[in-house]
Design an enzyme around this catalytic site. Structure first.
Site, PDB file in Angstrom:
ATOM      1  N   ARG A  15       0.816  -1.214   0.000  1.00 10.87           N
ATOM      2  CA  ARG A  15       0.000   0.000   0.000  1.00 10.87           C
ATOM      3  C   ARG A  15       0.857   1.275   0.000  1.00 10.87           C
ATOM      4  NH1 ARG A  15      -3.448  -2.237   5.035  1.00 10.87           N
ATOM      5  NH2 ARG A  15      -1.553  -3.487   5.204  1.00 10.87           N
ATOM      6  N   GLN A  72      11.824 -14.787   6.596  1.00 14.20           N
ATOM      7  CA  GLN A  72      10.584 -15.327   6.034  1.00 14.20           C
ATOM      8  C   GLN A  72      10.685 -15.138   4.512  1.00 14.20           C
ATOM      9  OE1 GLN A  72       7.071 -12.933   6.571  1.00 14.20           O
ATOM     10  NE2 GLN A  72       5.702 -14.699   6.606  1.00 14.20           N
ATOM     11  N   ASP A 102       5.736  -1.779  11.721  1.00 22.15           N
ATOM     12  CA  ASP A 102       5.100  -0.571  11.191  1.00 22.15           C
ATOM     13  C   ASP A 102       4.361   0.214  12.267  1.00 22.15           C
ATOM     14  OD1 ASP A 102       2.812  -2.074  11.571  1.00 22.15           O
ATOM     15  OD2 ASP A 102       2.107  -1.944   9.505  1.00 22.15           O
ATOM     16  N   ASN A 226       0.577   2.151   7.088  1.00 22.52           N
ATOM     17  CA  ASN A 226       0.406   1.296   5.911  1.00 22.52           C
ATOM     18  C   ASN A 226       0.631   2.017   4.594  1.00 22.52           C
ATOM     19  OD1 ASN A 226      -0.276  -0.987   7.472  1.00 22.52           O
ATOM     20  ND2 ASN A 226      -2.348  -0.178   7.731  1.00 22.52           N
ATOM     21  N   LYS A 349      31.744  26.755   0.290  1.00 22.47           N
ATOM     22  CA  LYS A 349      31.937  25.299   0.263  1.00 22.47           C
ATOM     23  C   LYS A 349      33.325  24.948   0.748  1.00 22.47           C
ATOM     24  CE  LYS A 349      33.933  22.337  -2.286  1.00 22.47           C
ATOM     25  NZ  LYS A 349      34.750  22.056  -3.461  1.00 22.47           N
ATOM     26  N   ARG A 438      43.491  43.967 -14.581  1.00 26.22           N
ATOM     27  CA  ARG A 438      42.441  44.228 -15.569  1.00 26.22           C
ATOM     28  C   ARG A 438      43.010  45.210 -16.594  1.00 26.22           C
ATOM     29  NH1 ARG A 438      39.585  47.880 -11.180  1.00 26.22           N
ATOM     30  NH2 ARG A 438      40.515  49.861 -11.749  1.00 26.22           N
TER      31      ARG A 438
HETATM   32  C1  UD1 Z   1      -2.296  -6.267  11.193  1.00 30.93           C
HETATM   33  C2  UD1 Z   1      -3.255  -7.198  11.925  1.00 30.93           C
HETATM   34  C3  UD1 Z   1      -4.484  -6.414  12.349  1.00 30.93           C
HETATM   35  C4  UD1 Z   1      -4.079  -5.247  13.228  1.00 30.93           C
HETATM   36  C5  UD1 Z   1      -3.030  -4.362  12.524  1.00 30.93           C
HETATM   37  C6  UD1 Z   1      -2.471  -3.374  13.504  1.00 30.93           C
HETATM   38  C7  UD1 Z   1      -3.043  -9.496  11.048  1.00 30.93           C
HETATM   39  C8  UD1 Z   1      -3.597 -10.505  10.126  1.00 30.93           C
HETATM   40  N1  UD1 Z   1      -3.637  -8.298  11.073  1.00 30.93           N
HETATM   41  O1  UD1 Z   1      -2.937  -5.838  10.007  1.00 30.93           O
HETATM   42  O2  UD1 Z   1      -5.381  -7.262  13.089  1.00 30.93           O
HETATM   43  O3  UD1 Z   1      -5.216  -4.484  13.576  1.00 30.93           O
HETATM   44  O4  UD1 Z   1      -1.939  -5.165  12.030  1.00 30.93           O
HETATM   45  O5  UD1 Z   1      -1.665  -2.428  12.859  1.00 30.93           O
HETATM   46  O6  UD1 Z   1      -2.089  -9.784  11.741  1.00 30.93           O
HETATM   47  N2  UD1 Z   1       4.492  -8.993   7.909  1.00 30.93           N
HETATM   48  C9  UD1 Z   1       5.456  -9.957   7.790  1.00 30.93           C
HETATM   49  N3  UD1 Z   1       5.207 -11.043   7.034  1.00 30.93           N
HETATM   50  C10 UD1 Z   1       4.024 -11.252   6.390  1.00 30.93           C
HETATM   51  C11 UD1 Z   1       3.025 -10.254   6.506  1.00 30.93           C
HETATM   52  C12 UD1 Z   1       3.288  -9.132   7.272  1.00 30.93           C
HETATM   53  O7  UD1 Z   1       6.542  -9.840   8.365  1.00 30.93           O
HETATM   54  O8  UD1 Z   1       3.884 -12.281   5.737  1.00 30.93           O
HETATM   55  C13 UD1 Z   1       4.787  -7.780   8.709  1.00 30.93           C
HETATM   56  C14 UD1 Z   1       4.746  -6.495   7.879  1.00 30.93           C
HETATM   57  O9  UD1 Z   1       6.025  -6.171   7.368  1.00 30.93           O
HETATM   58  C15 UD1 Z   1       4.229  -5.471   8.884  1.00 30.93           C
HETATM   59  C16 UD1 Z   1       3.466  -6.290   9.898  1.00 30.93           C
HETATM   60  O10 UD1 Z   1       3.797  -7.645   9.685  1.00 30.93           O
HETATM   61  O11 UD1 Z   1       5.284  -4.802   9.529  1.00 30.93           O
HETATM   62  C17 UD1 Z   1       1.948  -6.105   9.783  1.00 30.93           C
HETATM   63  O12 UD1 Z   1       1.537  -6.426   8.469  1.00 30.93           O
HETATM   64  P1  UD1 Z   1       0.432  -5.559   7.732  1.00 30.93           P
HETATM   65  O13 UD1 Z   1       0.224  -6.148   6.403  1.00 30.93           O
HETATM   66  O14 UD1 Z   1       0.726  -4.129   7.851  1.00 30.93           O
HETATM   67  O15 UD1 Z   1      -0.840  -5.940   8.635  1.00 30.93           O
HETATM   68  P2  UD1 Z   1      -2.193  -5.100   8.767  1.00 30.93           P
HETATM   69  O16 UD1 Z   1      -3.023  -5.333   7.578  1.00 30.93           O
HETATM   70  O17 UD1 Z   1      -1.899  -3.715   9.131  1.00 30.93           O
HETATM   71 CA    CA Z   2      -0.034  -2.516   9.299  1.00 31.63          CA
END
Ligand code: UD1
Ligand code: CA
Length: 458
Positions: A15, A72, A102, A226, A349, A438
């Site tokens: 996003r 991962q 995040d 996000n 500079k 000059r």
């Molecule tokens: C997630 C939560 C949501 C919560 C929100 C809070 C889940 C399914 N959802 O949603 O309930 O309200 O955070 O901010 O957990 N990441 C990985 N590996 C992956 C996927 C994500 O390391 O396979 C990491 C991302 O880099 C990120 C964090 O996990 O830092 C959260 O992922 P993101 O996709 O932002 O989750 P949200 O949709 O915000």
């Molecule tokens: Ca998030």
């Protein structure tokens, strides 16, 4: 009991629509992942494991050996992301706090508080929740008629009624290591997004263990970033916190919403910062300085009672009582002495000036060492570049450089020299000399009429 933190930062951040992975994106010039990492380091947590995947090298570079890494390879969801820490974590006894990369506004106090709460309560899993005025995008907390948590439903999976729930999942959990991985292995792929949702551990663990919630009051601290709009909101919160801290320390900030100050900037009491000003890097601003308006200062030291207005100062030093600007540009190790005046459209500079030197208008001073009480006339230029190499100019004390002078480097100008306006100086000038470089002026008597066409009939 040892305390661990797992930080999830493997996602791409689709996003965001940026090239950098989301958790490495800067907020106030500092990568997002450093915020959470610093706060964990400040907390009672003993060890940190960061889960990386998408562009993992960026994170290795940023965090070096401050954390352990779990990789991962494929981003199969937050549940799967925690599962990849199994080899590192399962055999270590203790409690783990799971956090998201995040969430830059979470501070160490929150981290300590929720871990203590989890232990004091004797919970097996604690989910940190909060209430959001606009809960869109977050997972919602489902509670039963007794008020106990039943599960978490992601926004896209919510029914119309569930979307009305304002209590959300912050993404922070505390859990005993011995139970965590058995629960994670039971998570099934969510059919909507084809991901393993970490949020499912609530329902799974509830069956056999004690699951509780910690409800946080300051909901802004757990905002998830996000997209680039969220970045601007996080930045606004951080800017406010930093500016407030400086104001309470005796720094006067005019129109603080237009002033951005980085984390590592030191500002003494009685400094004034005017609107539209940015001060970043390891900058130091000493007492009674006046900075701005419309000024950018990066990694520079500004001494007592200096004024910098409408100007750019990068990697430079300015000594006491000097005025910079309007519209001056100091860069690359400029070192300006005390009681100087560096005025309109002057660029300096990689050069130093002694005390009392002035370049009030339209000058370029590059690769130069200048003494005390030198006057650079309007339009003076050090010609430091011959198209291949840069050369140095050395100017003594009490030198007067007339307007529109070119000082062609390499060049040395002695003390108390006077250079006539319009000179192009290519040879060294000895102490005390008057240099004129000059052509001599010729006045041809009565000749101008031959060049000026008489005007017709008016
Ligand atoms: C997630 C939560 C949501 C919560 C929100 C809070 C889940 C399914 N959802 O949603 O309930 O309200 O955070 O901010 O957990 N990441 C990985 N590996 C992956 C996927 C994500 O390391 O396979 C990491 C991302 O880099 C990120 C964090 O996990 O830092 C959260 O992922 P993101 O996709 O932002 O989750 P949200 O949709 O915000
Ligand atoms: Ca998030």
């Amino acid at each position: 009991m040892k305390k661990y933190a797992v930080v999830l930062a493997a996602g791409k951040g689709t996003r965001m629509k940026t090239e950098l992975p989301k958790c490495a994106f800067p907020i106030l010039k500092k990568p997002m992942i450093e915020y959470i990492t610093e706060n964990i380091e400040k907390s009672n947590v003993d060890e940190i494991i960061t889960v990386v995947g998408h562009k993992k090298e960026v994170f290795f570079d940023l965090l070096q050996d401050r954390v352990e890494y779990a990789v991962q390879e494929e981003q199969l969801g937050t549940g799967h992301a925690v599962l990849v820490t199994k080899d590192l974590l399962e055999r270590r006894r203790g409690t783990t706090i799971i956090l998201l990369g995040d969430m830059p506004l979470v501070d160490y106090k929150v981290i300590n508080k929720v871990i203590s709460y989890h232990t004091d309560r004797g919970n097996d899993l604690t989910v940190v929740t909060t209430s959001m005025e606009n809960p869109k995008g977050y997972g919602r907390i489902i509670r039963n008629e007794y008020g106990n948590i039943e599960g978490i439903v992601e926004h896209i999976n919510c029914t119309k009624e569930q979307k009305q729930i304002k209590e959300i999942n912050t993404g922070i959990y505390v859990v005993s290591n011995s139970l965590l991985f058995k629960a994670l292995e039971k998570i099934e792929k969510n059919p909507t997004k084809g991901e393993y949702y970490l949020t499912d551990i609530v329902e799974i663990m509830k069956k056999d263990y004690v699951v509780g919630t910690f409800v946080l009051r300051d909901s802004y601290k757990v905002m998830g970033v996000n997209d680039l709009f969220n970045i601007s909101i996080a930045e606004k919160h951080l800017r406010e916190q930093i500016n407030k801290m400086h104001m309470l320390n005796g720094v006067s900030i005019i129109n603080p919403e237009t002033v951005t100050i980085g984390h590592n900037v030191l500002i003494e009491e009685n400094v004034t910062i005017n609107p539209n000003t940015t001060i970043t890097g390891d900058s130091v601003i000493k007492t009674k300085a006046v900075i701005g308006p419309n000024t950018e200062i990066h990694s520079s030291t500004i001494y007592e009672s200096v004024e910098v207005r409408h100007s750019l100062v990068y990697d430079s030093t300015v000594h006491e009582n000097t005025t910079i600007g309007p519209f001056a540009h100091l860069r690359n190790g400029a070192n300006i002495g005390a009681n100087n005046r560096i005025g309109n459209f002057v660029e300096v500079k990689k050069s130093s000036t002694g005390d009392g030197t002035k370049a009030a208008h339209l000058a370029y001073i590059g690769d130069t060492v200048t003494g005390k009480n030198v006057n650079f006339g309007c339009g003076s230029i050090t010609v430091n570049y011959d198209g291949i190499n840069k050369h140095q100019t050395i100017i003594g004390d009490d030198v007067f450089i007339g307007c529109n002078t070119n000082l062609v480097a390499p060049l040395s100008v002695g003390d108390k020299v006077f250079i006539a306006a319009g000179s192009t100086v290519t040879k060294d000038i000895p102490k005390g000399a008057l240099a004129i470089a000059r052509n001599k002026q010729i006045n041809k008597a009565d000749y101008a009429k031959n060049l000026i066409k008489p005007k017709d009939d008016q």
